[in-house]
Motif scaffolding. Structure first.
Motif, PDB file in Angstrom:
ATOM      1  N   VAL A   1      -8.325 -57.504 -40.066  1.00  0.00           N
ATOM      2  CA  VAL A   1      -7.242 -56.977 -41.470  1.00  0.00           C
ATOM      3  C   VAL A   1      -8.351 -56.631 -42.483  1.00  0.00           C
ATOM      4  N   LYS A   2      -9.102 -57.499 -42.508  1.00  0.00           N
ATOM      5  CA  LYS A   2     -10.007 -56.980 -43.261  1.00  0.00           C
ATOM      6  C   LYS A   2     -10.713 -55.353 -43.417  1.00  0.00           C
ATOM      7  N   GLU A   3     -11.580 -55.183 -41.956  1.00  0.00           N
ATOM      8  CA  GLU A   3     -12.217 -53.808 -42.151  1.00  0.00           C
ATOM      9  C   GLU A   3     -10.729 -52.645 -42.484  1.00  0.00           C
ATOM     10  N   ALA A   4      -9.508 -52.870 -41.722  1.00  0.00           N
ATOM     11  CA  ALA A   4      -8.839 -51.553 -41.977  1.00  0.00           C
ATOM     12  C   ALA A   4      -8.278 -51.381 -43.265  1.00  0.00           C
ATOM     13  N   LEU A   5      -8.677 -52.275 -43.963  1.00  0.00           N
ATOM     14  CA  LEU A   5      -8.133 -52.960 -45.831  1.00  0.00           C
ATOM     15  C   LEU A   5      -9.112 -51.658 -46.267  1.00  0.00           C
TER      16      LEU A   5
ATOM     17  N   SER B   1      -3.691 -48.595 -54.858  1.00  0.00           N
ATOM     18  CA  SER B   1      -2.431 -48.990 -53.624  1.00  0.00           C
ATOM     19  C   SER B   1      -1.679 -49.413 -54.033  1.00  0.00           C
ATOM     20  N   SER B   2      -0.450 -50.198 -53.922  1.00  0.00           N
ATOM     21  CA  SER B   2       0.002 -50.767 -54.460  1.00  0.00           C
ATOM     22  C   SER B   2      -0.091 -52.258 -52.798  1.00  0.00           C
ATOM     23  N   GLY B   3      -0.391 -53.236 -53.430  1.00  0.00           N
ATOM     24  CA  GLY B   3      -0.322 -54.697 -51.981  1.00  0.00           C
ATOM     25  C   GLY B   3       0.927 -54.214 -51.086  1.00  0.00           C
ATOM     26  N   ALA B   4       2.062 -53.728 -51.888  1.00  0.00           N
ATOM     27  CA  ALA B   4       2.760 -53.605 -50.435  1.00  0.00           C
ATOM     28  C   ALA B   4       2.816 -52.771 -49.636  1.00  0.00           C
ATOM     29  N   ALA B   5       2.944 -51.246 -50.363  1.00  0.00           N
ATOM     30  CA  ALA B   5       2.011 -49.899 -49.150  1.00  0.00           C
ATOM     31  C   ALA B   5       0.614 -50.456 -48.473  1.00  0.00           C
ATOM     32  N   LEU B   6      -0.446 -50.986 -49.181  1.00  0.00           N
ATOM     33  CA  LEU B   6      -1.065 -51.760 -48.562  1.00  0.00           C
ATOM     34  C   LEU B   6      -0.293 -52.166 -46.691  1.00  0.00           C
ATOM     35  N   ALA B   7       0.702 -54.011 -47.371  1.00  0.00           N
ATOM     36  CA  ALA B   7       1.404 -53.885 -46.280  1.00  0.00           C
ATOM     37  C   ALA B   7       1.518 -53.274 -45.758  1.00  0.00           C
ATOM     38  N   GLY B   8       1.980 -52.267 -45.837  1.00  0.00           N
ATOM     39  CA  GLY B   8       3.104 -52.150 -44.752  1.00  0.00           C
ATOM     40  C   GLY B   8       2.130 -50.960 -43.924  1.00  0.00           C
ATOM     41  N   LYS B   9       1.589 -50.278 -44.677  1.00  0.00           N
ATOM     42  CA  LYS B   9       0.478 -49.643 -43.709  1.00  0.00           C
ATOM     43  C   LYS B   9      -0.671 -50.249 -42.410  1.00  0.00           C
ATOM     44  N   LEU B  10      -0.660 -51.629 -42.517  1.00  0.00           N
ATOM     45  CA  LEU B  10      -1.854 -51.993 -42.412  1.00  0.00           C
ATOM     46  C   LEU B  10      -0.736 -53.162 -41.369  1.00  0.00           C
ATOM     47  N   GLY B  11       0.770 -53.039 -41.468  1.00  0.00           N
ATOM     48  CA  GLY B  11       1.950 -54.089 -40.399  1.00  0.00           C
ATOM     49  C   GLY B  11       1.183 -55.424 -40.992  1.00  0.00           C
ATOM     50  N   VAL B  12       0.829 -55.979 -41.878  1.00  0.00           N
ATOM     51  CA  VAL B  12       1.185 -57.054 -42.502  1.00  0.00           C
ATOM     52  C   VAL B  12       1.567 -57.639 -43.647  1.00  0.00           C
ATOM     53  N   SER B  13       1.191 -58.518 -44.258  1.00  0.00           N
ATOM     54  CA  SER B  13       1.992 -59.428 -45.258  1.00  0.00           C
ATOM     55  C   SER B  13       1.415 -59.118 -46.332  1.00  0.00           C
ATOM     56  N   ARG B  14       2.336 -59.110 -47.524  1.00  0.00           N
ATOM     57  CA  ARG B  14       1.411 -58.242 -48.773  1.00  0.00           C
ATOM     58  C   ARG B  14       0.614 -59.946 -48.946  1.00  0.00           C
TER      59      ARG B  14
ATOM     60  N   LYS C   1      -5.206 -61.776 -49.131  1.00  0.00           N
ATOM     61  CA  LYS C   1      -6.414 -62.806 -48.295  1.00  0.00           C
ATOM     62  C   LYS C   1      -7.664 -61.845 -47.847  1.00  0.00           C
ATOM     63  N   ALA C   2      -7.124 -60.232 -47.790  1.00  0.00           N
ATOM     64  CA  ALA C   2      -8.664 -59.834 -47.672  1.00  0.00           C
ATOM     65  C   ALA C   2      -8.759 -59.192 -48.432  1.00  0.00           C
ATOM     66  N   VAL C   3      -8.412 -59.016 -49.370  1.00  0.00           N
ATOM     67  CA  VAL C   3      -9.112 -58.596 -50.796  1.00  0.00           C
ATOM     68  C   VAL C   3     -10.044 -59.629 -51.377  1.00  0.00           C
ATOM     69  N   LYS C   4      -9.705 -60.797 -51.023  1.00  0.00           N
ATOM     70  CA  LYS C   4     -10.576 -61.725 -51.899  1.00  0.00           C
ATOM     71  C   LYS C   4     -11.708 -61.555 -50.551  1.00  0.00           C
ATOM     72  N   SER C   5     -11.310 -61.541 -49.983  1.00  0.00           N
ATOM     73  CA  SER C   5     -12.366 -61.769 -48.178  1.00  0.00           C
ATOM     74  C   SER C   5     -13.566 -61.234 -48.831  1.00  0.00           C
ATOM     75  N   LEU C   6     -13.095 -59.521 -48.862  1.00  0.00           N
ATOM     76  CA  LEU C   6     -14.049 -58.397 -49.117  1.00  0.00           C
ATOM     77  C   LEU C   6     -15.007 -58.437 -50.445  1.00  0.00           C
ATOM     78  N   GLU C   7     -14.056 -59.795 -51.187  1.00  0.00           N
ATOM     79  CA  GLU C   7     -14.930 -59.241 -52.958  1.00  0.00           C
ATOM     80  C   GLU C   7     -15.925 -60.462 -52.833  1.00  0.00           C
ATOM     81  N   ALA C   8     -15.754 -61.662 -51.390  1.00  0.00           N
ATOM     82  CA  ALA C   8     -16.615 -62.887 -51.425  1.00  0.00           C
ATOM     83  C   ALA C   8     -17.375 -62.192 -50.490  1.00  0.00           C
ATOM     84  N   ASP C   9     -17.359 -60.377 -49.825  1.00  0.00           N
ATOM     85  CA  ASP C   9     -18.494 -60.221 -49.178  1.00  0.00           C
ATOM     86  C   ASP C   9     -19.578 -59.564 -50.466  1.00  0.00           C
ATOM     87  N   GLY C  10     -19.065 -59.127 -51.763  1.00  0.00           N
ATOM     88  CA  GLY C  10     -20.179 -58.290 -52.299  1.00  0.00           C
ATOM     89  C   GLY C  10     -19.330 -57.663 -52.714  1.00  0.00           C
TER      90      GLY C  10
END
Ligand code: BTN
Length: 327
Positions: free
Chosen positions: A3-7, A19-32, A37-46
């Protein structure tokens, strides 16, 4: 793809809009929540991600972190960059690429690092490679070309890098024979090509093109003794070029020129940017020091120098620099 890579891929492809959380969730086929969580994880990666209530998420304009996803989003090359590996730290991307190439890595594999601890330059020199400011990349190529044309690989790479930089800063860059790129009389890029021949020594099995570009300001990180000869794109123009975009553009232009290396058309682009031409130079060739006028680049990409007695030498390799008049 996680999910993180796709985001990251989606955000990189839509860098200019939220991109809204809802649109991203729809595109990636996951929950908001999974998107959050994936946004937070990317931020943790820098990664720097802007989050605005009612608008959504967007990658910050200045995301100064090398990333395979950002590079791929700007890539039009078909074979170069098919596989991209980004390291935070490595001894030398050229050394790693040579090892990977020997182990069978495919044509177009690219190794990039934020920092090199043993960056290598020509003639056994060190290439200073601090973190966060440069683009240090090595490309494994397995072109089907004859050995004579293999000698042009470094020159085509110099043209490709010059064009890539020029596209992003809209200013001309010079090429200093053999393989340095210059802005305002100082070096912004060096290229080290290392080749391995086929068993019968008649064909090129593989070559590694190593490119080191000083992109962001090096004023605080460059050793004092190099400050009169080396600079960076940002220090010369004030433009903080996106290293991912530059990387993709280098690969795009390099693929273009490698595909037509046999036409030797790159020579036109090389010649019109060559820095030494028309100047009094000193050249070191195989232990011999020559002083003379640089006449230009011949059809074999050699530097022609006219010596004081009128003799014209065609230099295939070596090191040349301007003769500075002592005041
Ligand atoms: C030179 O200026 O003499 C050539 C410098 C080449 C530096 C690049 S950085 C990426 C690649 N990895 C290395 O160790 N060297 C090349």
């Amino acid at each position: 793809m996680s999910v993180k890579e796709a985001l990251l891929k989606t955000l990189a492809e839509n860098k200019d809009s939220y991109s809204s959380g809802a649109a991203l969730a729809g595109k990636l086929g996951v929950s908001r929540n999974a998107v959050w969580k994936a946004v937070k994880s990317l931020e943790a990666d820098g990664y720097s991600i802007e989050s605005v209530t009612s608008k959504g998420y967007r990658l910050s304009a200045d995301n100064n972190r090398l990333s395979e996803k950002f590079i791929s989003a700007k890539l039009t090359a078909k074979s170069l960059g098919k596989s991209i590996k980004v390291y935070d730290e490595i001894d030398s991307t050229n050394s790693a690429a040579k090892e990977m190439g020997t182990a069978g890595a495919a044509h177009g594999t690219v190794i990039i690092a934020e920092k090199q601890t043993m960056g290598r330059g020509r003639l056994g020199r060190t290439f200073v490679s601090p973190s966060g400011t440069g683009l240090y990349m090595s490309i494994i190529i397995r072109p089907e070309i004859n050995l004579e044309d293999a000698g042009f690989i470094t020159s085509t790479a110099a043209v490709a890098v010059a064009e890539a930089v020029e596209k992003l800063i809209d200013r001309e860059v010079q090429i200093k024979w053999v393989n340095d790129l210059y802005m305002n009389e100082r070096k912004i890029c060096g290229i080290l090509t290392e080749a391995s021949l086929g068993l019968e020594m008649k064909s090129l099995d593989m070559a590694v093109i190593g490119i080191g570009i000083n992109v962001r300001s090096v004023k605080d990180v460059m050793p004092e003794e190099l400050s009169s000869i080396a600079t960076s794109i940002e220090d010369e123009t004030g433009i903080a070029v996106d290293r991912n975009e530059l990387c993709a553009e280098v690969l795009n232009r390099l693929e273009y020129w490698l595909d037509k290396i046999e036409s030797h058309e790159f020579l036109f682009e090389y010649r019109r940017r060559e820095y030494l031409t028309g100047k009094l130079i000193t050249a070191n060739v195989g232990g011999e020091t020559l002083v003379g006028n640089a006449l230009g680049i011949d059809n074999n990409a050699n530097l022609m120098i006219e010596l004081p007695d009128g003799e014209i030498r065609h230099l295939g390799s070596g090191e040349a620099s301007l003769c500075r008049v002592k005041k």
